[in-house]
Design a protein around this motif. Structure first.
Motif, PDB file in Angstrom:
ATOM      1  N   SER A   1       0.836  -1.210   0.000  1.00  0.00           N
ATOM      2  CA  SER A   1       0.000   0.000   0.000  1.00  0.00           C
ATOM      3  C   SER A   1       0.870   1.259   0.000  1.00  0.00           C
ATOM      4  O   SER A   1       0.525   2.234  -0.658  1.00  0.00           O
ATOM      5  N   GLN A   2       2.036   1.229   0.672  1.00  0.00           N
ATOM      6  CA  GLN A   2       2.924   2.410   0.596  1.00  0.00           C
ATOM      7  C   GLN A   2       3.460   2.629  -0.812  1.00  0.00           C
ATOM      8  O   GLN A   2       3.670   3.759  -1.236  1.00  0.00           O
ATOM      9  N   SER A   3       3.688   1.542  -1.544  1.00  0.00           N
ATOM     10  CA  SER A   3       4.216   1.695  -2.916  1.00  0.00           C
ATOM     11  C   SER A   3       3.137   2.247  -3.841  1.00  0.00           C
ATOM     12  O   SER A   3       3.434   2.973  -4.785  1.00  0.00           O
ATOM     13  N   GLY A   4       1.893   1.877  -3.595  1.00  0.00           N
ATOM     14  CA  GLY A   4       0.795   2.283  -4.474  1.00  0.00           C
ATOM     15  C   GLY A   4       0.717   1.478  -5.758  1.00  0.00           C
ATOM     16  O   GLY A   4      -0.137   1.724  -6.602  1.00  0.00           O
ATOM     17  N   TYR A   5       1.615   0.489  -5.929  1.00  0.00           N
ATOM     18  CA  TYR A   5       1.595  -0.314  -7.155  1.00  0.00           C
ATOM     19  C   TYR A   5       0.525  -1.405  -7.062  1.00  0.00           C
ATOM     20  O   TYR A   5       0.497  -2.162  -6.092  1.00  0.00           O
ATOM     21  N   ALA A   6      -0.294  -1.503  -8.095  1.00  0.00           N
ATOM     22  CA  ALA A   6      -1.289  -2.576  -8.137  1.00  0.00           C
ATOM     23  C   ALA A   6      -0.641  -3.868  -8.620  1.00  0.00           C
ATOM     24  O   ALA A   6      -0.930  -4.958  -8.125  1.00  0.00           O
ATOM     25  N   GLU A   7       0.254  -3.741  -9.591  1.00  0.00           N
ATOM     26  CA  GLU A   7       0.951  -4.903 -10.167  1.00  0.00           C
ATOM     27  C   GLU A   7       2.409  -4.791  -9.738  1.00  0.00           C
ATOM     28  O   GLU A   7       3.122  -3.882 -10.202  1.00  0.00           O
ATOM     29  N   ALA A   8       2.827  -5.673  -8.854  1.00  0.00           N
ATOM     30  CA  ALA A   8       4.151  -5.492  -8.269  1.00  0.00           C
ATOM     31  C   ALA A   8       4.838  -6.810  -8.015  1.00  0.00           C
ATOM     32  O   ALA A   8       4.223  -7.882  -8.108  1.00  0.00           O
TER      33      ALA A   8
END
Ligand code: PDD
Length: 288
Positions: A80-87
Motif C-alpha cells: 500500500s505504501q508503494s501504491g503499485y497494483a501490479e508489483a
C-alpha cells in the motif's frame, strides 16, 4: 507511487535503504529469499511463499520467528505504501551484520529486507511465439530446494542464455533436465504432463504446485519423475513456470524445435486457467 523498502522494522523509499558491508548476506551469501507476485494489490499465494521462506530459513539454521500474520501485515503495508497494483515483492533474510568469520556469529540478529517494485507489463509477443532456451551444465550444490542467496551458477547460466539470444537456461546433469536458472521445467509427452519430482535437485516451485493441481483438476495426467533430455527434445510441448513468468511456452531447446514450433494445446489450457484464477482474485478484491 514509488519503490518501497522495508528494513528491520522500518519502511522507507527503496533508494534510502542501506545495509552494512559486513552483512553476512553481502559477505557470504548467508541468507535466503522469496519473490512474490502482486496482482491488483493482492500478494498471490502469500502463505505458500512465507511457508517456503521459513523452510529455507530453518534449513540453514536461521531463526526466523516472525509469524505468517506478521509477514502478511508487512507485505500489505509495503504494497500500500508503494501504491503499485501490479508489483513484485522481494524478501531477503540474512544472518545479520558481524565481523567476517565463517562461524555463525553468537549475538547478531538477522537482517530482514523487503522491497516492492512495479512489475513490467507482460510481453504478449513472447506468449504468442513461445521462447527459446539453452541447456547448461548443472554445477549447483545438492540443496537446490533451499531458496538460498547463493545464485552464482544460476546467474552464469542465465547470462549464457541471454548472450545466446535465448530466454532461459535449463540445468542438465547426466542426461536429465532438472529446472531452469529461475524457473521450473515441465514437458508434455502423449498428452501427459511430466516434471521432475520434488527433492534436493530442484526448488519446490510455488507456481509448479499450482500448475500441477490445476492440471490434475482439468484431467490432464501428471507424472512427477526424472525427465531425460531425450524425452524433452521429443516432447510435444515444453513449459516453464515461475512466479514472474507464470507459465511460458518453450518452442526451441538449443538447436532443436519442440513439437510444431508453436505454443501447444496444454500450454493454452493451463494459461487460460491461470488467467481466470487471477481475474477471480481481482474480482474478489473489488467485491471486498
Ligand atoms: N525464481 N527454480 C528456480 C531455481 C527458481 O529460482 C525459481 C523462481 C523457480 C520457480 O519457483 P516459483 O514458482 O516458486 O517462483 C524454480 C524466482 C522468481 C527468482 O529467483 O527471481
Amino acid at each position: 507511487m514509488s519503490d518501497i523498502a522495508y528494513l528491520n522494522g522500518e519502511f522507507m523509499k527503496l533508494a534510502e535503504a542501506t545495509v552494512s558491508v559486513e552483512d553476512r548476506g553481502f559477505q557470504f551469501g548467508d541468507g535466503v529469499y522469496e519473490v512474490i507476485r502482486v496482482y491488483d494489490m493482492t500478494p498471490h499465494l502469500l502463505r505458500e511463499h512465507i511457508d517456503r521462506l521459513k523452510f529455507s530459513a530453518t534449513s540453514i539454521h536461521l531463526d526466523e520467528w516472525l509469524s505468517y500474520d506478521e509477514w502478511e501485515k508487512i507485505v500489505q503495508e509495503g504494497i500500500s505504501q508503494s501504491g503499485y497494483a501490479e508489483a513484485k515483492v522481494y524478501i531477503q533474510l540474512t544472518r545479520g551484520v558481524a565481523p567476517r568469520d565463517h562461524r555463525f556469529p553468537c549475538t547478531t540478529s538477522l537482517t530482514r529486507v523487503m522491497t516492492v517494485r512495479e512489475v513490467e507489463p507482460d510481453d504478449l509477443q513472447l506468449r504468442k511465439t513461445g521462447v527459446s532456451v539453452i541447456t547448461a551444465q548443472d554445477i549447483r550444490w545438492n540443496r537446490c530446494d533451499i531458496k538460498s542467496l547463493n545464485l552464482l551458477p544460476n546467474i552464469l547460466a542465465k547470462q549464457q542464455a541471454i548472450q545466446a539470444g535465448m530466454f532461459e537456461a535449463l540445468f542438465v546433469r547426466e542426461g536429465f533436465v532438472f529446472e531452469g536458472s529461475s524457473s521450473t521445467v515441465m514437458v508434455v509427452s502423449n498428452g501427459v504432463l511430466y516434471t521432475p519430482a520434488e527433492g534436493p535437485r530442484i526448488l519446490s516451485g510455488i507456481t509448479r504446485d499450482w500448475v500441477l493441481s490445476v492440471a490434475r483438476a482439468s484431467e490432464i495426467k501428471v507424472v512427477e519423475e526424472p525427465v531425460s533430455v531425450e524425452m524433452m527434445l521429443d516432447a510435444q510441448e515444453v513449459l516453464l513456470t515461475g512466479t514472474i513468468i507464470e507459465i511460458m511456452p518453450v518452442v526451441k531447446v538449443d538447436e532443436y524445435c519442440i513439437g510444431d514450433g508453436k505454443p501447444g494445446k496444454i500450454y493454452h489450457r493451463l494459461y487460460q486457467k491461470f488467467l481466470s484464477s487471477i481475474s477471480e482474485l481481482r474480482y474478489r478484491h473489488v467485491c471486498t
